[in-house]
Design a protein around this motif. Structure first.
Motif, PDB file in Angstrom:
ATOM      1  N   ALA A 151      -0.442   7.581   6.747  1.00 55.43           N
ATOM      2  CA  ALA A 151       0.168   8.632   5.926  1.00 55.43           C
ATOM      3  C   ALA A 151      -0.403   9.973   6.330  1.00 55.43           C
ATOM      4  CB  ALA A 151      -0.108   8.372   4.446  1.00 55.43           C
ATOM      5  N   ALA A 178       0.844  -1.198   0.000  1.00 54.80           N
ATOM      6  CA  ALA A 178       0.000   0.000   0.000  1.00 54.80           C
ATOM      7  C   ALA A 178       0.880   1.248   0.000  1.00 54.80           C
ATOM      8  CB  ALA A 178      -0.936  -0.018   1.212  1.00 54.80           C
ATOM      9  N   SER A 237      -4.469  11.165  -1.760  1.00 57.31           N
ATOM     10  CA  SER A 237      -4.328  10.634  -3.119  1.00 57.31           C
ATOM     11  C   SER A 237      -5.010   9.281  -3.293  1.00 57.31           C
ATOM     12  CB  SER A 237      -2.845  10.478  -3.482  1.00 57.31           C
ATOM     13  OG  SER A 237      -2.225  11.740  -3.503  1.00 57.31           O
ATOM     14  N   PHE A 238      -5.266   8.596  -2.195  1.00 54.75           N
ATOM     15  CA  PHE A 238      -6.078   7.373  -2.273  1.00 54.75           C
ATOM     16  C   PHE A 238      -7.549   7.796  -2.267  1.00 54.75           C
ATOM     17  CE2 PHE A 238      -3.365   3.591  -0.448  1.00 54.75           C
ATOM     18  CZ  PHE A 238      -2.705   3.500  -1.669  1.00 54.75           C
ATOM     19  N   LYS A 294       1.289   7.095  -6.426  1.00 52.97           N
ATOM     20  CA  LYS A 294       0.052   7.827  -6.730  1.00 52.97           C
ATOM     21  C   LYS A 294       0.167   9.277  -6.280  1.00 52.97           C
ATOM     22  CE  LYS A 294      -4.377   7.218  -8.110  1.00 52.97           C
ATOM     23  NZ  LYS A 294      -5.344   7.907  -7.302  1.00 52.97           N
ATOM     24  N   ALA A 295       0.756   9.492  -5.120  1.00 55.63           N
ATOM     25  CA  ALA A 295       0.789  10.844  -4.547  1.00 55.63           C
ATOM     26  C   ALA A 295       1.812  11.740  -5.238  1.00 55.63           C
ATOM     27  CB  ALA A 295       1.082  10.773  -3.044  1.00 55.63           C
ATOM     28  N   SER A 323      -8.967   3.341  -5.331  1.00 54.59           N
ATOM     29  CA  SER A 323      -7.499   3.328  -5.500  1.00 54.59           C
ATOM     30  C   SER A 323      -6.863   2.077  -4.917  1.00 54.59           C
ATOM     31  CB  SER A 323      -6.848   4.509  -4.773  1.00 54.59           C
ATOM     32  OG  SER A 323      -7.203   5.719  -5.353  1.00 54.59           O
ATOM     33  N   HIS A 324      -7.399   1.631  -3.790  1.00 50.49           N
ATOM     34  CA  HIS A 324      -6.763   0.515  -3.101  1.00 50.49           C
ATOM     35  C   HIS A 324      -7.790  -0.097  -2.163  1.00 50.49           C
ATOM     36  CE1 HIS A 324      -3.381  -1.882  -2.075  1.00 50.49           C
ATOM     37  NE2 HIS A 324      -3.425  -1.589  -0.802  1.00 50.49           N
ATOM     38  N   LYS A 380       2.310   1.829  -3.494  1.00 48.58           N
ATOM     39  CA  LYS A 380       1.289   2.383  -4.382  1.00 48.58           C
ATOM     40  C   LYS A 380       1.020   3.850  -4.054  1.00 48.58           C
ATOM     41  CE  LYS A 380      -2.379  -0.060  -5.649  1.00 48.58           C
ATOM     42  NZ  LYS A 380      -3.567  -0.970  -5.567  1.00 48.58           N
ATOM     43  N   LEU A 381       0.935   4.164  -2.755  1.00 53.40           N
ATOM     44  CA  LEU A 381       0.631   5.548  -2.372  1.00 53.40           C
ATOM     45  C   LEU A 381       1.775   6.490  -2.737  1.00 53.40           C
ATOM     46  CD1 LEU A 381      -1.403   7.502  -1.133  1.00 53.40           C
ATOM     47  CD2 LEU A 381      -0.458   6.978   1.125  1.00 53.40           C
ATOM     48  N   SER A 441       8.872   6.752   3.704  1.00 52.70           N
ATOM     49  CA  SER A 441       8.004   5.763   4.353  1.00 52.70           C
ATOM     50  C   SER A 441       8.844   4.888   5.268  1.00 52.70           C
ATOM     51  CB  SER A 441       7.297   4.896   3.308  1.00 52.70           C
ATOM     52  OG  SER A 441       6.344   4.075   3.949  1.00 52.70           O
ATOM     53  N   ALA A 497      -2.155  11.096   2.031  1.00 53.88           N
ATOM     54  CA  ALA A 497      -3.196  10.056   2.088  1.00 53.88           C
ATOM     55  C   ALA A 497      -4.367  10.364   1.157  1.00 53.88           C
ATOM     56  CB  ALA A 497      -3.692   9.908   3.526  1.00 53.88           C
TER      57      ALA A 497
END
Ligand SMILES: *Cc1c(COP(=O)(O)O)cnc(C)c1O
Length: 378
Positions: A247, A100, A254-255, A107-108, A259-260, A103-104, A203, A252
């Motif tokens: 996040a 996750a 961006s989800f 995406k972000a 998205s997930h 991916k974030l 992260s 966060a």
């Protein structure tokens, strides 16, 4: 003949009962447990308040999916944010939490390049395996996920390799599986500054170091940094499968819906456990006691093994401690098991100790004596 796959090298005992820091095998032999199910049972086996919270939930409703509101998830997320602006996504394991995160990060930022560090361990699914910069774990599974870059851990020269093209990085503040490797505050702070400067997301993988293991709720809280994201699992459910990605809100968001997701993630039984776990661990007295016990354990080991030439180093933080020997530790682990002490390895030559955070001083002494005797006579 077993009908199981052969991906684990199992010890020839089965643990069938446990209470606190002690476990019992199918033959009735008891052991002092310095593994906590690999850093999972931070409150020990069969911890009554967690058992009660899960039993209560068990009688109500187990699972509703994430199509509906879940006040237990809200409550756990609020506790996990620990007064800061972090938002939670719940899943079922450490590897999923790191997937996750990967991916974030992409995406972000809209960027793809992700930096991780040698000897790291982030999980076994394709993304988190790619993040795990250890050739022995990746062998046979290539091609991996593109655009991951590996750099030396705790090495200040890596700063130059992090630039505007970097989407983010993933790292442990103490590498667990990789050998109980600690990074310096100077390095971590420099990395964090560099990430901010170039717009890369940091992260932190707190799957092993989190949930009080090092004497604070998260290990990163003991450094002057605030990561964009961090991941949790192992100790979060005290034995029920649960993981989380946290996040900062600006990341966060961006989800968005779709998205997930995860069918089981944030399951009510797991959340009932996590809720009790976080509220127990995140108390000053509890965390102070972890620091004290950790200091006691490492100092006793250092004193008692000071003249043992087999011991190259003893290092750690809180109740996460590694003893590096000049030879492979696996026969020693077997010998200790016969002598009723369960311990782990981290890499080939490091004994890893992850006792439950509720361990008593007597139990620590018992473990220290067994360890010192076994290492000296081994
Ligand atoms: C154990 C671990 C993982 C993987 O967690 P799983 O629940 O086994 O998927 C990831 N990162 C770290 C630091 C770990 O210790």
């Amino acid at each position: 003949m077993s009908d199981l796959m052969t991906n684990y090298a199992r010890n020839p005992i089965e643990l069938v009962d446990g209470k606190g820091c002690h476990v019992t095998d199918a033959n009735g032999k008891t052991y002092l447990d310095f593994t906590s199910g690999i850093g999972v049972l931070n409150l020990g086996h069969n911890y009554a308040p967690v058992v009660n919270a899960v039993e209560k939930q068990l009688q109500k409703i187990w699972h509703t999916s994430n199509l509906y509101n879940c006040s237990l998830q809200e409550e756990v997320a609020h506790r996990l944010a620990n007064g800061k602006n972090y938002k939670s996504f719940f899943c079922n394991s450490g590897t999923e939490a790191n997937e996750a995160a990967i991916k974030l990060i992409r995406k972000a930022t809209g960027k793809t390049k992700i930096v991780t560090f040698y000897q790291s361990f982030h999980g076994r699914t394709m993304g988190s395996l790619t993040a795990t910069a250890q050739e022995k774990m990746q062998q046979g599974f290539k091609p991996l996920v593109p655009d991951f870059h590996y750099l030396p851990y705790n090495d200040i020269s890596v700063l130059d390799a992090i630039d505007e093209s970097t989407a983010g990085m993933m790292l442990e503040v103490i590498q667990g599986e990789g050998g109980i490797n600690l990074c310096s505050e100077e390095w971590l702070v420099a990395l964090s500054k560099k990430c901010i400067e170039v717009g890369a997301l940091m992260s932190i993988d707190e799957v092993q170091t989190g949930m009080g293991r090092t004497g604070s709720l998260y290990a990163w809280e003991q450094y002057p940094i605030e990561p964009d994201m961090f991941t949790l699992a192992k100790g979060l459910g005290n034995g029920l499968p649960v993981g989380a990605l946290l996040a900062k809100e600006k990341v966060a968001k961006s989800f968005t819906p779709g998205s997930h997701g995860s069918t089981f993630g944030g399951n009510k039984l797991a959340m009932a456990s996590a809720n009790e776990v976080v509220s127990t661990i995140n108390q000053i007295d509890f965390l102070t006691s972890v620091k004290q016990k950790g200091n006691y354990l490492i100092n006793e080991l250092k004193t008692k093994l000071a003249n043992c030439e087999k011991v190259l180093d003893i290092r750690g933080h809180g109740l996460m401690i590694g003893i590096e020997l000049n030879q492979p530790v696996s026969p020693l682990i077997t010998q200790l098991m016969e002598e009723r002490l369960l311990v782990l390895s981290a890499g080939a030559n490091v004994l890893r100790l992850l006792p439950a955070l509720i361990i008593s001083e007597n139990e620590l002494d018992e473990g220290i004596n067994s360890l010192v005797n076994a290492i000296e006579n081994f």
